[in-house]
Design a protein around this motif. Structure first.
Motif, PDB file in Angstrom:
ATOM      1  N   PHE A   1     -55.596 -54.147 -25.550  1.00  0.00           N
ATOM      2  CA  PHE A   1     -55.708 -54.148 -27.014  1.00  0.00           C
ATOM      3  C   PHE A   1     -55.560 -55.570 -27.540  1.00  0.00           C
ATOM      4  O   PHE A   1     -54.685 -56.314 -27.100  1.00  0.00           O
ATOM      5  CB  PHE A   1     -54.624 -53.261 -27.634  1.00  0.00           C
ATOM      6  N   HIS A   2     -56.415 -55.926 -28.500  1.00  0.00           N
ATOM      7  CA  HIS A   2     -56.287 -57.191 -29.222  1.00  0.00           C
ATOM      8  C   HIS A   2     -56.230 -56.829 -30.697  1.00  0.00           C
ATOM      9  O   HIS A   2     -57.236 -56.431 -31.295  1.00  0.00           O
ATOM     10  CB  HIS A   2     -57.494 -58.096 -28.926  1.00  0.00           C
ATOM     11  N   VAL A   3     -55.038 -56.938 -31.298  1.00  0.00           N
ATOM     12  CA  VAL A   3     -54.842 -56.494 -32.675  1.00  0.00           C
ATOM     13  C   VAL A   3     -54.577 -57.690 -33.584  1.00  0.00           C
ATOM     14  O   VAL A   3     -53.931 -58.658 -33.194  1.00  0.00           O
ATOM     15  CB  VAL A   3     -53.699 -55.473 -32.782  1.00  0.00           C
ATOM     16  N   PHE A   4     -55.105 -57.614 -34.797  1.00  0.00           N
ATOM     17  CA  PHE A   4     -55.018 -58.708 -35.749  1.00  0.00           C
ATOM     18  C   PHE A   4     -54.185 -58.305 -36.957  1.00  0.00           C
ATOM     19  O   PHE A   4     -54.451 -57.274 -37.594  1.00  0.00           O
ATOM     20  CB  PHE A   4     -56.416 -59.113 -36.229  1.00  0.00           C
ATOM     21  N   SER A   5     -53.175 -59.109 -37.257  1.00  0.00           N
ATOM     22  CA  SER A   5     -52.335 -58.945 -38.429  1.00  0.00           C
ATOM     23  C   SER A   5     -51.663 -57.565 -38.423  1.00  0.00           C
ATOM     24  O   SER A   5     -51.779 -56.792 -37.470  1.00  0.00           O
ATOM     25  CB  SER A   5     -53.160 -59.156 -39.705  1.00  0.00           C
ATOM     26  N   ASN A   6     -50.964 -57.263 -39.504  1.00  0.00           N
ATOM     27  CA  ASN A   6     -50.271 -55.978 -39.581  1.00  0.00           C
ATOM     28  C   ASN A   6     -51.243 -54.811 -39.697  1.00  0.00           C
ATOM     29  O   ASN A   6     -50.915 -53.684 -39.327  1.00  0.00           O
ATOM     30  CB  ASN A   6     -49.306 -55.970 -40.768  1.00  0.00           C
ATOM     31  N   GLY A   7     -52.450 -55.083 -40.226  1.00  0.00           N
ATOM     32  CA  GLY A   7     -53.445 -54.016 -40.330  1.00  0.00           C
ATOM     33  C   GLY A   7     -53.842 -53.493 -38.963  1.00  0.00           C
ATOM     34  O   GLY A   7     -53.902 -52.286 -38.734  1.00  0.00           O
ATOM     35  N   GLY A   8     -54.115 -54.410 -38.035  1.00  0.00           N
ATOM     36  CA  GLY A   8     -54.459 -54.011 -36.678  1.00  0.00           C
ATOM     37  C   GLY A   8     -53.282 -53.405 -35.954  1.00  0.00           C
ATOM     38  O   GLY A   8     -53.424 -52.424 -35.204  1.00  0.00           O
TER      39      GLY A   8
ATOM     40  N   MET B   1     -51.580 -56.313 -24.048  1.00  0.00           N
ATOM     41  CA  MET B   1     -51.577 -56.240 -25.513  1.00  0.00           C
ATOM     42  C   MET B   1     -51.542 -57.648 -26.092  1.00  0.00           C
ATOM     43  O   MET B   1     -50.677 -58.449 -25.744  1.00  0.00           O
ATOM     44  CB  MET B   1     -50.330 -55.463 -25.955  1.00  0.00           C
ATOM     45  N   ILE B   2     -52.501 -57.959 -26.980  1.00  0.00           N
ATOM     46  CA  ILE B   2     -52.537 -59.256 -27.644  1.00  0.00           C
ATOM     47  C   ILE B   2     -52.285 -59.050 -29.137  1.00  0.00           C
ATOM     48  O   ILE B   2     -53.010 -58.311 -29.800  1.00  0.00           O
ATOM     49  CB  ILE B   2     -53.893 -59.960 -27.445  1.00  0.00           C
ATOM     50  N   PHE B   3     -51.245 -59.693 -29.657  1.00  0.00           N
ATOM     51  CA  PHE B   3     -50.946 -59.681 -31.087  1.00  0.00           C
ATOM     52  C   PHE B   3     -51.396 -61.007 -31.688  1.00  0.00           C
ATOM     53  O   PHE B   3     -50.879 -62.063 -31.332  1.00  0.00           O
ATOM     54  CB  PHE B   3     -49.443 -59.504 -31.331  1.00  0.00           C
ATOM     55  N   ASP B   4     -52.354 -60.962 -32.592  1.00  0.00           N
ATOM     56  CA  ASP B   4     -52.844 -62.156 -33.272  1.00  0.00           C
ATOM     57  C   ASP B   4     -52.305 -62.144 -34.703  1.00  0.00           C
ATOM     58  O   ASP B   4     -52.688 -61.312 -35.515  1.00  0.00           O
ATOM     59  CB  ASP B   4     -54.376 -62.165 -33.272  1.00  0.00           C
ATOM     60  N   SER B   5     -51.368 -63.057 -35.001  1.00  0.00           N
ATOM     61  CA  SER B   5     -50.773 -63.155 -36.344  1.00  0.00           C
ATOM     62  C   SER B   5     -50.038 -61.873 -36.730  1.00  0.00           C
ATOM     63  O   SER B   5     -50.103 -61.420 -37.874  1.00  0.00           O
ATOM     64  CB  SER B   5     -51.843 -63.473 -37.392  1.00  0.00           C
ATOM     65  N   ALA B   6     -49.318 -61.299 -35.804  1.00  0.00           N
ATOM     66  CA  ALA B   6     -48.600 -60.046 -36.050  1.00  0.00           C
ATOM     67  C   ALA B   6     -47.573 -59.826 -34.936  1.00  0.00           C
ATOM     68  O   ALA B   6     -47.636 -60.468 -33.900  1.00  0.00           O
ATOM     69  CB  ALA B   6     -49.604 -58.883 -36.084  1.00  0.00           C
TER      70      ALA B   6
ATOM     71  N   VAL C   1     -61.803 -54.165 -23.811  1.00  0.00           N
ATOM     72  CA  VAL C   1     -60.945 -54.769 -24.828  1.00  0.00           C
ATOM     73  C   VAL C   1     -61.210 -54.066 -26.154  1.00  0.00           C
ATOM     74  O   VAL C   1     -62.344 -54.020 -26.628  1.00  0.00           O
ATOM     75  CB  VAL C   1     -61.204 -56.273 -24.979  1.00  0.00           C
ATOM     76  N   LEU C   2     -60.167 -53.487 -26.739  1.00  0.00           N
ATOM     77  CA  LEU C   2     -60.273 -52.835 -28.041  1.00  0.00           C
ATOM     78  C   LEU C   2     -59.746 -53.790 -29.102  1.00  0.00           C
ATOM     79  O   LEU C   2     -58.557 -54.133 -29.102  1.00  0.00           O
ATOM     80  CB  LEU C   2     -59.466 -51.535 -28.067  1.00  0.00           C
ATOM     81  N   LEU C   3     -60.614 -54.234 -29.996  1.00  0.00           N
ATOM     82  CA  LEU C   3     -60.250 -55.176 -31.053  1.00  0.00           C
ATOM     83  C   LEU C   3     -60.052 -54.417 -32.355  1.00  0.00           C
ATOM     84  O   LEU C   3     -60.983 -53.748 -32.839  1.00  0.00           O
ATOM     85  CB  LEU C   3     -61.327 -56.249 -31.221  1.00  0.00           C
TER      86      LEU C   3
END
Length: 301
Positions: free
Chosen positions: A118-125, A148-153, A51-53
């Motif tokens: 992939f677990h990405v956070f917000s627009n930055g991730g 692919m997991i989008f957290d708040s994005a 998992v790439l955070l």
């Protein structure tokens, strides 16, 4: 920075990137009592899922570490990285090289044969993921992504959302926070507008294959991929409206992507895990379990 590492220790891999990898302990099931390890399974010891955070703008690793522990406690390898704030807002051209370096890390560690999530956070991730995906498309042997997991994005670019994001990065203790944040937000919007116009004109003149990757909500919307996507969001998010995420997810669904959406009640931006820990853990683990089952069946691992 070089470092000797064991399978249970975290370590910085590079002076310029400061990303961290953690291998699970061989006895992770007994070390994490109560962890619902049955949600996530591994094929074998040489093919452990990774998992790439990718953290949000201004995210400190001590916060990202809390999320990676969800996966480490269930026997997965994790990679954590947050792009520098100046590369997310100003020196965005450097994101191309950052994406290439992270993809190179995957090859150097022989992770390209592992299932990748992939677990990405917000627009930055999400913005960082764009450039990893760009490097992967250009690669002669692209890695296989299985979820692919989008957290708040992702969300559309708005001056109010940018203002709130900069305010959060600066911190409430900074004097004249609102004034400084407003000035920076307006300046960045002008900079982005100029940059987008320049890139558009450049593409009209040159046909060298250069791809403009500046807006995750737009660029990722049209991304060609086959892997499932999970969206974690809230109607009370003040930085990225839930309507942006739902429009994006619905469009992806119409493109044939396996889309799942979890809308939390009364949780702030990238704080759904803090407000709803049990539901959050269940959602991400169930999703990854399904992605891995599909991956192993498809490739007969």
């Amino acid at each position: 920075m070089s470092a000797t590492y064991s399978r249970v220790d975290e370590f910085p891999m590079d002076d310029t990137l400061e990303y961290f990898i953690k291998f699970p302990s061989p006895n992770f099931k007994t070390e994490a009592p109560g962890a619902e390890s049955d949600y996530v399974f591994v094929c074998n010891e040489t093919n452990v899922p990774i998992v790439l955070l990718l953290g949000w703008a201004g995210c400190q690793d001590k916060y990202l570490m809390k999320y990676s522990k969800i996966y480490e406690d269930r026997g997965l390898i994790t990679i954590r990285y947050t792009a520098p704030v100046n590369n997310l807002f100003w020196k965005r051209k450097a994101m191309v090289q950052i994406g290439e370096k992270i993809l190179k890390l995957i090859y150097d560690m022989n992770f390209d044969s592992h299932p990748l999530i992939f677990h990405v956070f917000s627009n930055g991730g999400a913005f960082l993921y764009q450039h990893i995906a760009l490097a992967n498309r250009r690669s002669k042997r692209p890695v296989r992504i299985c979820g692919m997991i989008f957290d708040s994005a992702p969300g559309d670019r708005r001056i109010l959302g940018l203002f709130r994001a900069i305010s959060a990065i600066l911190g409430k203790e900074r004097r004249c926070n609102a004034l400084v944040s407003a000035f920076m937000a307006i300046s960045i919007i002008f900079l982005w507008t100029f940059e987008d116009s320049f890139n558009y004109l450049r593409n009209l003149v040159y046909s060298d294959g250069y791809e403009v990757q500046t807006n995750p909500s737009h660029n990722l919307k049209y991304e060609c991929n086959e892997w499932p996507q999970l969206f974690l969001y809230s109607k009370t998010d003040r930085l990225i409206p839930y309507t942006d995420i739902e429009k994006f997810a619905v469009y992806r669904q119409k493109c044939g992507t396996d889309v799942r959406m979890v809308c939390f009640d009364r949780s702030e931006h990238v704080k759904h895990y803090i407000r709803h820990p049990q539901e959050y853990i269940y959602s991400v683990c169930k999703f990854i379990n399904d992605c891995l089952a599909n991956h192993y069946n498809k490739f007969n691992c």
